[in-house]
Design an enzyme around this catalytic site. Sequence first.
Site: not given
Length: 183
Positions: A62, A72, A132, A170
């Site tokens: 992603h 991130k 995260y 996904d």
Amino acid sequence: MSIEETFIQGCYVLTPRVFEDERGYFFESFNRNHFEEATGRSINFVQDNESQSKKGVLRGLHFQRGDHAQSKLVRVTRGKVLDVCVDLRQDSKTFGAHFSIILDAVKKQQLFIPKQFAHGFLVLENDTIFTYKCDNFYNKESEAGIIYNDMTLNIDWQVHDSELIISEKDLSLPTFNDLFHDD
């Protein structure tokens, strides 16, 4: 805390110094001053996320596009994952290259993934908790991704496809070439 750059410029592995005694342990998971001094990058995290997954779940690859791109800082607080990031910076020497690392709750390492990278992870233990920090807010209209088994990227997820649990969303992601090459 040690901060080491991977072979992909701008992508760092952070390894904390853990203090343990009979009571348990303590470590500093992030220090902005230390991070900025070691990397030369200014960062302002604005959103924290957490997911819990069972063994075999693959989430990704992603990324957020344009003004909503996110850096991130990822880590595992329980369990273990194979974490993967892919360089999507078209002007980078490592465009299309990926970096992978095992992140677990034992070593407590973290991976800093800069903007313009795709990210995904495969859960290697049941009841894994993945957290995260992001330096930009999530924006649904800007979300994008690349199919996990892309032939160009050739990522070794270290398990057979039959063992993977992947969302329909996904599984329908485009290939790297569909996103980055005009035919």
